[in-house]
Scaffold this motif. Structure first.
Motif, PDB file in Angstrom:
ATOM      1  N   ILE A 523      -9.244   6.487  -6.338  1.00  0.00           N
ATOM      2  CA  ILE A 523      -9.049   6.685  -5.138  1.00  0.00           C
ATOM      3  C   ILE A 523     -10.552   5.785  -4.372  1.00  0.00           C
ATOM      4  O   ILE A 523     -10.786   5.211  -3.242  1.00  0.00           O
ATOM      5  CB  ILE A 523      -8.925   7.612  -3.994  1.00  0.00           C
ATOM      6  CG1 ILE A 523      -7.357   7.903  -4.505  1.00  0.00           C
ATOM      7  CG2 ILE A 523      -8.803   7.274  -3.659  1.00  0.00           C
ATOM      8  CD1 ILE A 523      -6.487   9.615  -4.602  1.00  0.00           C
ATOM      9  N   GLU A 525     -12.954   4.637  -4.903  1.00  0.00           N
ATOM     10  CA  GLU A 525     -13.265   2.895  -5.022  1.00  0.00           C
ATOM     11  C   GLU A 525     -12.384   2.019  -4.158  1.00  0.00           C
ATOM     12  O   GLU A 525     -12.665   0.746  -3.887  1.00  0.00           O
ATOM     13  CB  GLU A 525     -13.318   2.423  -6.625  1.00  0.00           C
ATOM     14  CG  GLU A 525     -13.647   2.873  -7.748  1.00  0.00           C
ATOM     15  CD  GLU A 525     -13.221   2.426  -8.627  1.00  0.00           C
ATOM     16  OE1 GLU A 525     -13.039   1.756  -8.971  1.00  0.00           O
ATOM     17  OE2 GLU A 525     -13.823   3.404  -9.773  1.00  0.00           O
ATOM     18  N   HIS A 526     -11.837   2.247  -3.817  1.00  0.00           N
ATOM     19  CA  HIS A 526     -11.083   1.601  -2.051  1.00  0.00           C
ATOM     20  C   HIS A 526     -11.764   1.523  -1.446  1.00  0.00           C
ATOM     21  O   HIS A 526     -12.530   2.087  -0.800  1.00  0.00           O
ATOM     22  CB  HIS A 526      -9.849   2.340  -1.625  1.00  0.00           C
ATOM     23  CG  HIS A 526      -8.495   1.495  -1.420  1.00  0.00           C
ATOM     24  ND1 HIS A 526      -9.306   1.111   0.159  1.00  0.00           N
ATOM     25  CD2 HIS A 526      -7.496   1.085  -1.822  1.00  0.00           C
ATOM     26  CE1 HIS A 526      -8.228   0.484   0.496  1.00  0.00           C
ATOM     27  NE2 HIS A 526      -7.562  -0.032  -0.544  1.00  0.00           N
ATOM     28  N   GLN A 527     -11.874   0.025  -1.217  1.00  0.00           N
ATOM     29  CA  GLN A 527     -12.937  -0.908  -0.134  1.00  0.00           C
ATOM     30  C   GLN A 527     -12.723   0.108   1.505  1.00  0.00           C
ATOM     31  O   GLN A 527     -14.453   0.819   2.300  1.00  0.00           O
ATOM     32  CB  GLN A 527     -13.218  -1.609   0.573  1.00  0.00           C
ATOM     33  CG  GLN A 527     -11.435  -2.345   0.123  1.00  0.00           C
ATOM     34  CD  GLN A 527     -11.512  -4.282   0.746  1.00  0.00           C
ATOM     35  OE1 GLN A 527     -12.723  -4.471   0.739  1.00  0.00           O
ATOM     36  NE2 GLN A 527     -10.215  -4.552   1.321  1.00  0.00           N
ATOM     37  N   SER A 528     -11.759   0.698   1.959  1.00  0.00           N
ATOM     38  CA  SER A 528     -11.173   1.183   2.965  1.00  0.00           C
ATOM     39  C   SER A 528     -11.840   2.606   2.672  1.00  0.00           C
ATOM     40  O   SER A 528     -11.863   3.523   3.688  1.00  0.00           O
ATOM     41  CB  SER A 528     -10.080   1.398   2.991  1.00  0.00           C
ATOM     42  OG  SER A 528      -9.965  -0.482   3.233  1.00  0.00           O
ATOM     43  N   LEU A 564      -2.412   0.960   3.304  1.00  0.00           N
ATOM     44  CA  LEU A 564      -3.035   1.978   2.605  1.00  0.00           C
ATOM     45  C   LEU A 564      -2.834   2.487   1.549  1.00  0.00           C
ATOM     46  O   LEU A 564      -3.003   2.623   0.838  1.00  0.00           O
ATOM     47  CB  LEU A 564      -4.127   2.292   4.366  1.00  0.00           C
ATOM     48  CG  LEU A 564      -4.967   1.363   4.664  1.00  0.00           C
ATOM     49  CD1 LEU A 564      -5.571   2.589   5.692  1.00  0.00           C
ATOM     50  CD2 LEU A 564      -6.370   1.278   3.441  1.00  0.00           C
ATOM     51  N   GLU A 567      -1.984   0.573  -1.115  1.00  0.00           N
ATOM     52  CA  GLU A 567      -2.699  -0.265  -1.825  1.00  0.00           C
ATOM     53  C   GLU A 567      -3.668   0.855  -2.894  1.00  0.00           C
ATOM     54  O   GLU A 567      -3.720   0.948  -4.168  1.00  0.00           O
ATOM     55  CB  GLU A 567      -3.898  -0.838  -1.045  1.00  0.00           C
ATOM     56  CG  GLU A 567      -3.170  -2.128  -0.082  1.00  0.00           C
ATOM     57  CD  GLU A 567      -4.401  -2.229   0.514  1.00  0.00           C
ATOM     58  OE1 GLU A 567      -3.960  -3.149   1.825  1.00  0.00           O
ATOM     59  OE2 GLU A 567      -5.546  -1.965   0.930  1.00  0.00           O
ATOM     60  N   ILE A 568      -3.659   2.214  -2.231  1.00  0.00           N
ATOM     61  CA  ILE A 568      -4.487   3.762  -2.760  1.00  0.00           C
ATOM     62  C   ILE A 568      -3.614   3.779  -4.246  1.00  0.00           C
ATOM     63  O   ILE A 568      -3.538   4.307  -5.211  1.00  0.00           O
ATOM     64  CB  ILE A 568      -4.509   4.605  -1.943  1.00  0.00           C
ATOM     65  CG1 ILE A 568      -5.497   4.001  -0.786  1.00  0.00           C
ATOM     66  CG2 ILE A 568      -4.345   5.845  -2.916  1.00  0.00           C
ATOM     67  CD1 ILE A 568      -5.364   5.421   0.465  1.00  0.00           C
ATOM     68  N   LEU A 571      -3.573   1.280  -7.376  1.00  0.00           N
ATOM     69  CA  LEU A 571      -5.204   1.703  -7.410  1.00  0.00           C
ATOM     70  C   LEU A 571      -5.429   2.153  -8.212  1.00  0.00           C
ATOM     71  O   LEU A 571      -5.763   2.520  -9.447  1.00  0.00           O
ATOM     72  CB  LEU A 571      -5.768   2.209  -6.222  1.00  0.00           C
ATOM     73  CG  LEU A 571      -7.446   1.749  -6.715  1.00  0.00           C
ATOM     74  CD1 LEU A 571      -8.022   0.597  -7.244  1.00  0.00           C
ATOM     75  CD2 LEU A 571      -8.684   2.809  -5.725  1.00  0.00           C
TER      76      LEU A 571
END
Ligand code: PRX
Length: 636
Positions: A523, A525-528, A564, A567-568, A571
């Protein structure tokens, strides 16, 4: 009284006492009488839990595939070894006899050899539950190659990590796999993984789904033409007792997955002996374990344990819900299954459906029911007992682990009176201990503590591949001179054990062991995402589900939260696999931390479980206010 086959409770206690009083003499007798050895051992056992080092049957030589296949050819050549039940019920089942299994395994062994595989080499197997999976595993064992089966639900990143950790140079896979109404493009996942694994020079591809795949010239080969051309005789490699048989990865609470290494002789003796007794297997019974061979349950109790006993073992490709929720029971009726072994999560999922899915099938062949992988709750236990066993088939709630190789705490069906939610008594030779947090053993009954094992059993994992220090630290450092399981357990008034669950940061979701740290790493590593913490919380069907507390980076606060979350989870799916996806994700301003910066997961677990009555003193936290803020966001 035969020590090999326990028939009543009195015998259990007698044999148990013998096995504990003089373990060497006991296991020597079992090993001597029930297996084929190429050379006898010089020494039954040497061990030191400080180092740690355990050696069983040192000096002995054998081959486990010879014990699982060749020796049965004299008396059971035409007996069915494996019943392959395909995903699609309209596709005919395959009954693979011991002599056919022999031919297929030998051909596969010759194929592997022709690709340069030698004793001690690691072979990564990433296959669905099709016969080629069994052939490849046994072929590796035959030529002394170390198999590393990776569950075919893992993502390409997870696969690459496992291939690289053990430095495998060959992967055996298939074009695709069937899972209920879906099919998965396994070869593509392998191709992606291999971008990170330059040492892999050979990929063998079994044909199953016939979907289009890209074959890399020189590296990838269809398996069928190779096996068709191969000779069906391949001499066995003579293995030393302690030579590694396989590596199987399991999640740790931190760091990368641990490649547990199992030995040849001890593993064989223990899985065979437990299989015979825990399932009360008799010649001509049909035994079915629903696990995937990608997990230890499939290694020990679909393949090695049953085959070492000359049993008939069912291998099911599909899922319990396809084409409908009666699939398991239809298979039980169709193959007249006598012993049925599954996980509580499957029982809970099926118990939610209409009973008509059970009642339309004849389950009268069943004699023993097994449960494994997580605690079985009382409701699920009764549903299983009433509706599947009709109160006549005892339930063996079997507690064990990837690391233990075989079943450790379990009732012996028809001998040990069962008790819902209790795994009951230690198996023969197993010496459990409950420890308090200060490291003292809790003697007597009606106590609860951390579950350790005091004395080695033959199938204990010998090390973590490439990292013996981690092996020592993880299992032998918490309690001096003991193997620490990572589980908590209680002992009731008569000495029955009940496993209460993990006491570390591993969460068992649908019977799958998931370390929370690797998921957090994914997690983060997610840019946000700035930081995250994952905990387990109770779930009706999965047993536990995952709850993610996520701190977003400042600039991400404007973003749509549902996007989000999706996306998480994507990932996590990519990095680990769909099984590790989070059920709930909340975005929080901070995480409760101790003054030394450690996340207080206990508090997060309580909030996730909607149990905030006893949060304890939070005033000593670095950031006490955050607890109320999180509670408000979660709504508890
Ligand atoms: O927490 C225990 C739980 O599963 C863990 C081991 O997971 P794994 O290595 O994946 O092996 C699963 C199959 C053997 C244990 O530490 N567990 C396993 N069986 C039971 C159980 N918890 C309670 N009751 C069980 N019968």
């Amino acid at each position: 009284m035969s020590n090999y086959h326990i028939k009543n409770l009195e015998e259990y206690f007698q044999i148990y006492r013998k096995s504990v009083r003089n373990p060497e003499a006991f296991w020597e007798e079992i090993a001597e009488e029930h297996f084929q050895w190429r050379r006898r051992w010089d020494n039954v056992l040497s061990w030191d839990f400080e180092k740690p080092e355990v050696k069983w049957f040192e000096g002995a030589q054998l081959n486990i595939s010879e014990n699982c296949i060749d020796r049965h050819l004299y008396t059971r050549a035409n007996k069915t070894a494996i019943i392959f039940e395909p995903n699609n019920p309209d596709e005919p089942a395959q009954h693979i006899s011991y002599s056919q299994l022999h031919a297929e395994v030998n051909k596969m062994a010759n194929v592997l050899k022709s690709k340069g595989v030698k004793k001690g080499d690691r072979v990564c197997i990433y296959l669905p539950m099709i016969p080629e999976l069994a052939y490849t595993v046994l072929a590796c064992a035959r030529i002394g190659a170390i198999h590393s089966v990776v569950f075919a639900g893992f993502s390409s990143t997870a696969l690459a990590t496992r291939i690289n950790d053990c430095d495998a140079s060959i992967v055996v896979t298939s074009d695709g796999s069937y899972r209920g109404s879906k099919s998965i493009d396994l070869k593509k996942i392998v191709d992606q993984a291999l971008e990170e694994c330059p040492q892999v020079g050979t990929v063998l591809v079994a044909e199953r789904t016939k979907n289009e795949v890209v074959m890399t010239e020189g590296r990838d080969h269809w398996l069928a033409p190779l096996t068709e051309a191969a000779i069906d005789e391949c001499p066995v490699e003579i293995m030393d007792a302690e030579d590694p048989l396989f590596i199987l990865y399991t999640s740790g609470s931190t760091g990368k997955p641990k490649g547990m290494v199992h030995s040849s002789a001890g593993y064989m003796v223990y899985t065979a002996y437990t299989f015979k007794n825990v399932f009360q297997y008799r010649e001509n019974d049909v035994y079915w374990c629903t696990a995937d061979i990608g997990w230890i349950t499939g290694h020990s109790y679909i393949l090695y344990g049953p085959l070492a006993n000359g049993a008939t073992t069912v291998m099911f490709e599909g899922v319990p819900s396809y084409p409908d929720f009666g699939r398991f029971w239809q298979i039980v009726e169709k193959h007249k299954v006598n012993q049925f072994y599954t996980a509580p999560t499957a029982i809970r999922a099926l118990a939610k459906e209409d009973l008509k899915f059970v009642e339309q099938y004849d389950l009268s062949s069943l004699k023993v029911l097994g449960s494994v992988g997580e605690p079985i709750n009382e409701e699920a236990w009764h549903w299983y007992n009433n509706n599947i066993g009709k109160k006549e088939s005892p339930i063996a709630d079997t507690w064990w682990q990837t690391e233990t190789g075989g079943i450790m705490i379990t009732p012996i069906p028809y001998s040990t009176p069962t008790k819902p939610t209790f795994a009951t008594l230690p198996f023969i030779g197993v010496q459990p201990a409950l420890m308090d947090e200060s490291g003292q053993e809790l003697k007597g009954n009606q106590v609860e503590g951390r579950l350790c094992i005091k004395f080695p059993w033959p199938s204990i994992a010998r090390t973590i591949w490439g990292n013996h220090e981690r092996y020592r630290d993880t299992y032998f450092s918490a309690f001096k001179g003991m193997y620490f399981t990572g589980d908590g357990a209680s002992r009731d008034a008569v000495g029955y054990y009940r496993i209460t669950g993990r006491v570390d940061d591993v969460v068992i979701v649908s019977g799958h062991n998931l370390g929370t740290a690797p998921i957090e790493d994914a997690i983060n590593e997610h840019q946000s995402v700035a930081e995250s913490a994952i905990v387990g919380f109770p779930h009706d069907i999965k047993g536990n589900a995952l709850f993610g507390y996520v701190i977003l980076k400042d600039e991400a606060h404007e973003r749509n939260q549902d996007n989000l979350r999706a996306e998480i989870n994507r990932l996590i799916s990519d990095k680990i696999g769909p099984i590790a996806k989070l059920d709930k994700i909340v975005f929080v301003p901070g995480l409760p931390k101790t003054r030394s910066g450690k996340i207080m997961r206990r508090i997060l677990r309580k909030i996730a479980s909607n149990d905030v009555s006893n949060l304890g003193d939070v005033s000593t936290l670095l950031n006490p206010d955050v607890v109320d803020q999180i509670r408000k966001i979660v709504g508890v």
